[in-house]
Design a protein around this motif. Structure first.
Motif, short mmCIF file in Angstrom:
data_model
loop_
_atom_site.label_atom_id
_atom_site.label_comp_id
_atom_site.label_asym_id
_atom_site.label_seq_id
_atom_site.Cartn_x
_atom_site.Cartn_y
_atom_site.Cartn_z
N SER A 87 -62.27 2.29 113.22
CA SER A 87 -61.03 2.52 112.13
C SER A 87 -60.65 2.22 111.17
CB SER A 87 -60.69 0.36 112.72
OG SER A 87 -61.18 -0.78 111.84
N CYS A 88 -61.16 2.22 110.20
CA CYS A 88 -61.18 2.16 109.14
C CYS A 88 -61.42 4.09 108.72
CB CYS A 88 -62.03 1.74 107.88
SG CYS A 88 -64.06 3.15 107.56
N LYS A 89 -61.83 4.27 108.89
CA LYS A 89 -61.80 5.76 108.82
C LYS A 89 -62.17 6.51 107.66
CE LYS A 89 -60.03 6.44 112.81
NZ LYS A 89 -61.46 6.82 113.74
N MET A 91 -54.96 3.55 100.71
CA MET A 91 -53.79 2.93 101.43
C MET A 91 -54.82 1.05 101.84
SD MET A 91 -53.67 6.06 104.28
CE MET A 91 -53.60 7.85 103.60
N ARG A 101 -52.48 3.53 110.25
CA ARG A 101 -51.48 2.48 110.58
C ARG A 101 -50.61 3.00 109.15
NH1 ARG A 101 -55.68 -0.40 110.07
NH2 ARG A 101 -55.72 -0.98 107.86
N ASN A 150 -55.68 14.51 109.64
CA ASN A 150 -56.83 14.85 109.67
C ASN A 150 -57.82 13.92 110.57
OD1 ASN A 150 -56.61 17.20 109.05
ND2 ASN A 150 -57.14 17.77 107.37
N THR A 151 -57.10 12.57 109.96
CA THR A 151 -58.18 11.45 109.75
C THR A 151 -57.32 9.96 111.12
OG1 THR A 151 -57.20 10.27 108.17
CG2 THR A 151 -58.96 11.64 107.36
N SER A 152 -56.38 10.40 111.21
CA SER A 152 -56.96 9.80 112.46
C SER A 152 -57.25 9.31 113.63
CB SER A 152 -54.57 9.90 113.00
OG SER A 152 -54.02 9.40 111.83
N HIS A 153 -57.04 8.41 114.48
CA HIS A 153 -58.00 7.84 115.34
C HIS A 153 -57.78 8.49 116.57
CE1 HIS A 153 -60.66 5.23 118.07
NE2 HIS A 153 -59.63 5.21 118.93
N GLY A 155 -50.37 5.08 106.32
CA GLY A 155 -50.40 6.40 106.19
C GLY A 155 -48.77 6.87 106.80
N PHE A 209 -54.43 0.57 114.66
CA PHE A 209 -56.02 0.09 114.46
C PHE A 209 -56.46 1.26 113.12
CE2 PHE A 209 -60.28 2.63 116.05
CZ PHE A 209 -60.53 1.23 116.08
N CYS A 210 -56.48 2.47 112.68
CA CYS A 210 -56.26 3.27 112.11
C CYS A 210 -55.62 2.81 110.80
CB CYS A 210 -57.34 4.37 112.65
SG CYS A 210 -55.67 5.68 112.45
N THR A 211 -56.67 3.20 109.82
CA THR A 211 -56.28 3.37 108.57
C THR A 211 -55.18 3.82 108.25
OG1 THR A 211 -58.68 2.09 107.70
CG2 THR A 211 -56.74 2.60 106.22
N PRO A 212 -55.48 5.19 108.37
CA PRO A 212 -54.35 6.44 108.23
C PRO A 212 -53.12 6.66 109.18
CG PRO A 212 -56.64 7.54 108.62
CD PRO A 212 -56.72 5.43 108.84
N ILE A 256 -54.20 14.49 105.80
CA ILE A 256 -54.58 13.05 105.70
C ILE A 256 -53.98 12.60 106.80
CG2 ILE A 256 -55.66 11.04 104.41
CD1 ILE A 256 -54.84 12.30 102.11
N VAL A 257 -52.97 12.22 107.50
CA VAL A 257 -52.95 11.39 108.05
C VAL A 257 -53.05 12.55 109.78
CG1 VAL A 257 -51.22 10.41 109.72
CG2 VAL A 257 -51.09 9.79 107.77
N PHE A 295 -62.82 17.30 111.89
CA PHE A 295 -63.16 16.34 111.09
C PHE A 295 -63.44 14.91 112.11
CE2 PHE A 295 -60.11 18.54 108.27
CZ PHE A 295 -60.62 18.05 106.86
#
Lengths: 184, 597, 237
Positions: free
Chosen positions: C46-48, C89, B498, B533-536, B500, B493-496, B530-531, C58
């Motif tokens: 989702s894109c964050k 990414m 998926r 701190n920013t993951s869903h 990262g 679902f989320c970029t970091p 990063i993964v 955060f």
């Protein structure tokens, strides 16, 4: 950051899997080239036709990505000899247009080009040792050596080259303004 | 045929996953025409049907074999040689891992931890579990498969699953009389149930440790301004039996021997919050428990402990339905679990709002772990003081641990909260371990100088997985395996998370294979942050734990693998010329490249 | 009732209690980078890219409700570095060959990268094999460029009422699918007038016969940085 003899910055340039478009764009700084030449001297480059790098080169500008073994060797020669290595243009940075072959297996690419395509006379995959062997995928240069700066664009505009080099000549950390950043 | 399956599941859109699991069993895949048909019958977008089929690992678009073998791929299985066994079976049967043999007879896959770490190497074959696999069994198995022998005729002991309860405490000792806690709950007002549970200090046993009473109360009271316990609002009780954390299997044992406690706990919760419907979300790997659980529910209905007017109380209606998962670790996350219950891919939801106010079908929902419900049942029967007699002020009661890895006596240990890890290590016969993965890969990896740390929310919280590693083990390989597990289980679902987690997998591969440089360690540390701190959701937020925690504790194990160079490519440069060499037949000096300049 | 306020990078702004941080920021003229968010659709998260720090933690600005007294950090070096990495990414995950892309100059991913000062892709490229679907007479799909923002999914479902698009698969295998047994866009209900055909922030969904209409120099983001363009969009202009 100066050439030992002339106190000028020594710059080397090359094009790997590129189209020389970045070099052409560099030349688009036009009359500013005269100013530039007061401060820099060109080492190995298509501009000078010098084939190998000298010992002390300050800046290496690399156009194009890596599509074959020779590209890798050339890139490594640059990395070994230059203080600051710069990836210039889309192909050096992400493989660019040549990398569009990456989702097709190399075997298919070669077969299509040399064995099965319409109009081929004597089908054979060229195997002369003089020819560089192709890598299975085209790679950006940062995947093989450490890169210090990136100048994006296809090609980067003359302004980007000018900004980068004038910053460097002035001893500033190069900073490409947002308006000059483009990927096409 | 399809109509029959759809009807059996009530023909509702929320049953999509349940229907697809049956379709997969029947047809060995879900053909495109069936997706179209199902979309029509359930009034769902076809895209949703396709999304579900492609999300869950136990569903497939292409056909699996008549024998579909899935080797458990947890680190503890690796330690017991599982990868080698899988390779040997593939070789004997002439099939590639991850593929189906051309005659459709067999397909062999790897699958995330199947919850049998104490009796591995384990595998699933057509949904049935195989334990304690070894070389001889693999040879025989290959023959059985080639001869097309029905699973019923395979040796019975191959399918034997043992409870292996090595130490029983509050929850596993003795038997809770059927209905005992429910009878007490019926004498209490919801507020009194909440306060009894609250006084016991019970916190969620899945690992996060949210106060159970608070969760129940929020669900009962509803949002600001709502009427507490408003009878016009549908509420749901959900039991999270999707224990997918590698190395954990205590819920399997609870559901095997104490299922009635779990049902009872759910029913007490239903009484307290005013719910009429309950679900047990049972991970697909535990499908073999389904029949016994259904029988257990039937017993309760016959005894008047489920169904309408429970124990004769007018208007106390509650029943429990079992939904199966289909191979997706993320569905252990409560909001992803709810999505899955609704028949969707298991993508965690945005929060707020939380499930207690907006859960299943948007209604207030309590989601608790299997062990939490089992504990709640006994607390209701025996009282909060009974529970408080064990544990610490922060963490009352006991914790059921699943112990596996390098120890003499793996299995289930129910220990008082507050016990030091060293105590457990002594009990299970682990001498001189190098480290323990507490709470599974998303938990904490501790080294020898931390074995006096205590199990409890105040120090080492744990969902129950305890993997022991001896000095002979390679800590980098362990962290690498866990990192790939998270990349494999990322919902996408989320970029970091998926991207990262896959990038972290590449980096640790490079380091583990001896191509890493100090630069890569810095890169890995930055990417990990990063993964995290920013993951869903929790998956991405903890995916880098194994790497970072082992790097922190065993830096030398990483350092010794690094090249002294500042940079080396992350892919095999010479290997990248292999196709060209083959096609040109060249082997001259220019036909090769060294890896590092 | 008292006006509720929060601060973004130390600047106080007032908000409506139903707003997310992203909406409150947009209303006050503060740009927070984003790709999967669009004011016309349900927040997605989702894109964050819109990751901000709220009271030290955060959070995604597009989904977190604004609340009284929140101290939001947005335009900091730390956050912009993090957003750059997330953008990188997205670049390495797909196949983004800007020089040959029809949407170059109009692309939100590209313009967002410019806005963040992104010069390179930093990570190794995955170069995945993705599908191109040219079956439809008016609309073209090039999944090389899809960033899985689900704007088309939301637009088709919530606005067009067709649910033509969905995301199937999991992890790095996640991919856009269309509602047709054949898998071909031409066999779906999509029409060129659908919102879903026009909402793609990158060049994954393209209207045929419109490529390269505007010369370089006159394209959407050529002289118009993403900050201003997206603020306009978010404020409903």
């Amino acid at each position: 950051m100066t050439d030992l003899m002339t106190h000028k910055i020594r710059i080397a340039t090359t094009s790997l899997a590129g189209c020389f478009g970045c070099h052409m764009s560099f030349l688009d700084i036009d009359e500013r080239f005269f100013t530039l030449c007061e401060h820099v001297v060109f080492d190995r480059s298509p501009f000078t036709d010098i084939k190998h790098l000298g010992e002390h080169v300050d800046v290496g500008l690399i156009e194009g990505g890596l599509c074959n073994a020779e590209n890798v060797s050339t890139l490594r020669e640059f990395r070994d000899h230059v203080k600051i290595l710069v990836a210039v243009g889309a192909c050096a940075i992400n493989g660019g247009i040549p990398a569009m072959r990456n989702h097709i297996p190399l075997k298919e690419c070669l077969e299509e080009s040399y064995l099965v395509a319409v109009g081929i006379d004597s089908p054979q995959i060229p195997n002369d040792p003089e020819l560089p062997l192709l890598l299975d995928r085209v790679r950006p240069i940062h995947e093989v050596v450490k890169v210090d700066y990136f100048l994006p664009g296809c090609p980067p505009s003359a302004e980007v080259f000018w900004t980068f080099l004038t910053d460097l000549m002035a001893g500033r950390e190069p900073q490409i303004p947002e308006a000059q950043i483009h990927f096409d | 045929m399809l109509c029959e399956i759809v009807d059996r599941h009530g023909g509702q859109a929320t049953s999509l996953l349940q229907i697809l699991i049956d379709v997969q069993m029947r047809f060995r895949h879900v053909p495109p025409r069936i997706m179209t048909a199902l979309a029509g019958m359930l009034h769902l977008p076809r895209t949703q049907v396709e999304a579900v089929v492609e999300f869950y690992r136990f569903l497939s678009v292409t056909s699996v074999g008549r024998f579909d073998v899935r080797f458990s791929d947890s680190v503890t299985d690796h330690l017991l040689g599982s990868r080698d066994l899988a390779a040997r079976l593939c070789q004997r049967l002439g099939v590639k891992l991850g593929e189906t043999r051309v005659d459709d007879a067999v397909s062999i896959h790897l699958t995330s931890c199947t919850g049998l770490s104490d009796q591995g190497p384990a595998a699933l074959v057509n949904g049935h579990v195989l334990t304690r696999l070894d070389g001889d069994r693999i040879v025989q198995m290959a023959d059985f498969i080639d001869q097309g022998m029905d699973l019923d005729t395979w040796p019975k002991n191959w399918f034997k699953v043992e409870d292996q309860v090595q130490l029983a405490g509050l929850l596993l000792e003795g038997e809770l009389p059927l209905g005992a806690s429910l009878e007490r709950a019926l004498t209490l007002h919801p507020a009194d149930i909440f306060s009894e549970i609250d006084r016991s200090g019970l916190r969620g046993r899945g690992g996060a440790g949210f106060k159970t009473a608070a969760k129940w109360r929020f669900c009962y009271e509803g949002e600001e301004g709502a009427v507490p316990g408003d009878p016009t609002i549908a509420r749901y009780v959900v039991c999270n039996a999707d224990e997918g954390e590698p190395g954990t299997f205590k819920d399997r044992v609870l559901l095997s021997r104490n299922a009635q406690d779990v049902f009872e706990g759910m029913t007490v919760c239903a009484k307290a919050i005013g719910a009429q419907h309950g679900f047990i979300y049972l991970r697909g790997e535990y499908r073999y428990l389904l029949d016994s659980l259904l029988r257990g529910l039937k017993v309760r209905r016959l005894r008047g402990l489920l169904g309408r007017n429970i124990l004769g109380v007018e208007g106390f209606d509650f029943d429990i339905e079992i939904h199966l998962g289909a191979g997706a670790y993320i569905c252990g996350e409560e909001s992803a679990l709810i999505e899955s219950l609704e028949g969707k891919p298991g993508h965690p939801r945005n929060r707020p709002p939380y499930p207690v106010t907006h859960g299943y079908l948007g209604q207030p929902t309590v989601v608790n772990n299997v062990e939490t419900f089992a504990a709640a049942a006994r607390i209701m029967a025996y009282g909060a003081d009974w529970f408080l007699s064990v544990g610490t002020p922060e963490s009352s009661g006991t914790k059921i641990l699943s112990v596996s890895g390098d120890c003499e006596r793996p299995g289930i240990y129910e220990v008082p909260f507050g016990s030091p890890v060293s105590d457990l290590l002594r009990r299970c016969g682990a001498d001189d371990p190098m480290g323990v993965q507490v709470g599974g890969p998303s938990g904490t990896f501790i080294g020898p100088d931390e074995f006096e740390r205590i199990l409890g929310f105040e120090d080492l919280p744990t969902g129950g997985s305890m993997m022991v590693f001896s000095q002979a083990r390679d800590v980098v390989a362990i962290a690498r395996s866990f990192t790939h597990f998270f990349a494999h289980e990322s919902c996408g679902f989320c970029t970091p998370c998926r991207v990262g987690t896959s990038l972290l997998g590449q980096l640790i591969d490079k380091i583990a294979e001896g191509h890493g440089t100090p630069h890569d360690l810095i890169e890995m540390t930055q990417l990990a942050a990063i993964v995290k701190n920013t993951s869903h959701c929790g998956l991405g937020q903890t995916a880098a734990h194994p790497l970072m925690q082992t790097l922190e504790r065993f830096p030398e194990r990483y350092q010794e693998r690094l090249k002294t160079l500042f940079f080396e490519p992350g892919f095999d440069l010479d290997g990248a010329l292999e196709v060209s060499r083959q096609m040109t037949g060249r082997e001259d000096a220019h036909a090769h490249l060294t890896q590092s300049g | 009732m008292d006006q509720k306020t929060l601060t973004i990078d130390g600047v106080e702004l007032s908000f409506d209690p139903r707003q997310t941080i992203m909406e409150a920021a947009a209303a006050a003229g503060v740009y927070i980078p984003h790709l999967c968010h669009h004011p016309d659709f349900k927040p997605h998260g989702s894109c964050k890219l819109c990751t901000v720090k709220v009271n030290g933690r955060f959070a995604s600005a597009c989904t977190l409700p604004a609340a009284e007294g929140q101290e939001v950090l947005n335009k900091t070096l730390e956050l912009n570095q993090l957003r750059t990495r997330i953008t990188q990414m997205l670049f390495v995950e797909g196949n983004h060959f800007c020089p040959g892309c029809e949407i170059s100059g109009h692309c939100k991913l590209q313009a967002t990268a410019y806005g963040l000062g992104m010069l390179d892709s930093h990570f190794p490229h995955f170069y995945p094999a993705r599908r191109v679907d040219a079956s439809h007479p008016d609309i073209m799909l090039d999944l090389d460029r899809c960033i899985l923002c689900e704007l088309c999914v939301r637009a088709s479902r919530d606005m067009d009422g067709k649910s033509v698009f969905g995301i199937a698969g999991r992890g790095m295998e996640s991919h856009l699918v269309v509602a047709a047994e054949s898998g071909a866009l031409v066999d779906t209900l999509i029409e060129v007038s659908d919102r879903a055909a026009h909402v793609c922030p990158v060049g994954a969904i393209l209207i045929k016969h419109t490529a390269y209409e505007k010369p370089i120099g006159q394209r959407r983001y050529d002289h118009h940085p993403i900050q201003a363009a997206l603020l306009q969009e978010d404020q409903g202009d």
